[in-house]
Design an enzyme around this catalytic site. Sequence first.
Site, PDB file in Angstrom:
ATOM      1  N   HIS A  71      -9.457   1.461   4.936  1.00  0.00           N
ATOM      2  CA  HIS A  71      -8.182   1.649   5.740  1.00  0.00           C
ATOM      3  C   HIS A  71      -8.292   2.485   6.780  1.00  0.00           C
ATOM      4  CE1 HIS A  71      -4.102   2.759   6.316  1.00  0.00           C
ATOM      5  NE2 HIS A  71      -3.625   1.614   5.896  1.00  0.00           N
ATOM      6  N   GLU A  76      -6.724   4.879   7.841  1.00  0.00           N
ATOM      7  CA  GLU A  76      -6.489   6.274   7.455  1.00  0.00           C
ATOM      8  C   GLU A  76      -7.773   6.992   6.765  1.00  0.00           C
ATOM      9  OE1 GLU A  76      -2.629   5.486   5.527  1.00  0.00           O
ATOM     10  OE2 GLU A  76      -1.722   4.919   7.323  1.00  0.00           O
ATOM     11  N   SER A  82       3.390  -2.117  10.475  1.00  0.00           N
ATOM     12  CA  SER A  82       4.901  -2.182  10.410  1.00  0.00           C
ATOM     13  C   SER A  82       5.372  -3.541  10.455  1.00  0.00           C
ATOM     14  CB  SER A  82       5.057  -1.730  11.974  1.00  0.00           C
ATOM     15  OG  SER A  82       4.923  -0.500  12.237  1.00  0.00           O
ATOM     16  N   GLU A 131      -5.644  -4.783  10.674  1.00  0.00           N
ATOM     17  CA  GLU A 131      -4.552  -3.762  10.943  1.00  0.00           C
ATOM     18  C   GLU A 131      -4.872  -2.911  12.317  1.00  0.00           C
ATOM     19  OE1 GLU A 131      -2.484  -2.561   7.120  1.00  0.00           O
ATOM     20  OE2 GLU A 131      -4.295  -1.299   7.224  1.00  0.00           O
ATOM     21  N   GLY A 172       2.946  -0.964   4.277  1.00  0.00           N
ATOM     22  CA  GLY A 172       2.934   0.367   4.038  1.00  0.00           C
ATOM     23  C   GLY A 172       4.344   0.782   3.857  1.00  0.00           C
ATOM     24  N   GLY A 202       2.481   2.334  10.610  1.00  0.00           N
ATOM     25  CA  GLY A 202       3.438   3.486  10.604  1.00  0.00           C
ATOM     26  C   GLY A 202       4.139   3.879  11.785  1.00  0.00           C
ATOM     27  N   ASN A 221       1.016  -1.352  -0.019  1.00  0.00           N
ATOM     28  CA  ASN A 221      -0.009  -0.039   0.100  1.00  0.00           C
ATOM     29  C   ASN A 221       0.784   1.149   0.176  1.00  0.00           C
ATOM     30  OD1 ASN A 221      -1.901   1.962   0.444  1.00  0.00           O
ATOM     31  ND2 ASN A 221      -2.133   1.203   2.643  1.00  0.00           N
ATOM     32  N   LYS A 233       0.053   4.230  -0.350  1.00  0.00           N
ATOM     33  CA  LYS A 233      -0.550   5.291   0.259  1.00  0.00           C
ATOM     34  C   LYS A 233      -0.113   6.746  -0.696  1.00  0.00           C
ATOM     35  CE  LYS A 233      -0.184   3.641   4.684  1.00  0.00           C
ATOM     36  NZ  LYS A 233       0.052   3.473   6.215  1.00  0.00           N
TER      37      LYS A 233
HETATM   38  P1  PGA Z   1       3.042   0.361   7.635  1.00  0.00           P
HETATM   39  O1  PGA Z   1       1.543   0.425   7.059  1.00  0.00           O
HETATM   40  O2  PGA Z   1       3.464  -0.890   7.175  1.00  0.00           O
HETATM   41  O3  PGA Z   1       3.513   1.445   7.160  1.00  0.00           O
HETATM   42  O4  PGA Z   1       2.751   0.450   9.129  1.00  0.00           O
HETATM   43  C1  PGA Z   1       0.468  -0.618   6.970  1.00  0.00           C
HETATM   44  C2  PGA Z   1      -0.977   0.016   6.315  1.00  0.00           C
HETATM   45  O5  PGA Z   1      -1.154   1.116   6.535  1.00  0.00           O
HETATM   46  O6  PGA Z   1      -1.331  -0.598   5.691  1.00  0.00           O
END
Ligand code: PGA
Length: 253
Positions: free
Chosen positions: A95, A97, A213, A167, A234, A173, A9, A11
């Site tokens: 998601h 976000e 992460s 998630e 991500g 993140g 992803n 983003k």
């Molecule tokens: P991250 O994001 O791997 O940077 O933690 C995962 C995601 O938002 O799908």
Amino acid sequence: MRLPLIAGNWKMYKTVAEAAEFVQGLKPAVEDVTGAEVVVCPSFVSLEAVARELAGSKIALGAQNMYWAEEGAFTGEVSPSMLKAVGCRFVILGHSERRQHFGETDQVVNRKVKAALAAGLIPIVCVGERLEERESGSTEKVVGTQLEFSLAGLASGELAGTVMAYEPVWAIGTGRTAGAQDAQQVNNYIRSRLAARAGWEAAQKVRILYGGSVKPDNIAGLMAQPDIDGALVGGASLQVDAFAAMIRNGCRS
Ligand code: PGA
């Protein structure tokens, strides 16, 4: 029996040129991989260029969001059939976000999931609790509610055709990953809820990813869990080397 799925992803990162260049690097790095399905999810503007680069490879294309209507006066939105036409097989929906910054509710996610399935797209439906919810012991309640409303009204066959992603919001993140056992526990809970809704057979078919992460050095431990069928990645999906290493380490032998 479930082929692992490793989804990147991206983003709101990478210009069109950067996205195309990434794929040029990724293709030779993973062309011999058979133990996992790989998906990259660039921003809308890069979908066409990435689709062109992916032609003839096994790497699939996904989008990060969409609107549910087929077409209409919805300024700034992108429809399921537009994603299909550009070559997407997958679309990430719900998601955290999107939920946090753009006000998406489970009801909105549900409309999008139905529209994606109707258009022949495979939705990657995201659920996960916030830190205070985990700390107060309400992870299963929160995830259960998100599942119930995000997937409301889907037939068993439709449920079997979705991909789920657990998630935990506090792990996205932040460099903080859920422990493999903790993630397994929630993924197992998700599968049990799906089984209660759609039957054991349908639930066994659903790939349930973990996201938050995930890195090259922790993916193998996560993938060793029986109910973790892949990763939604991500930050670590933005570099070819890290993403390719993750794909290799994430294959189930
Ligand atoms: P991250 O994001 O791997 O940077 O933690 C995962 C995601 O938002 O799908």
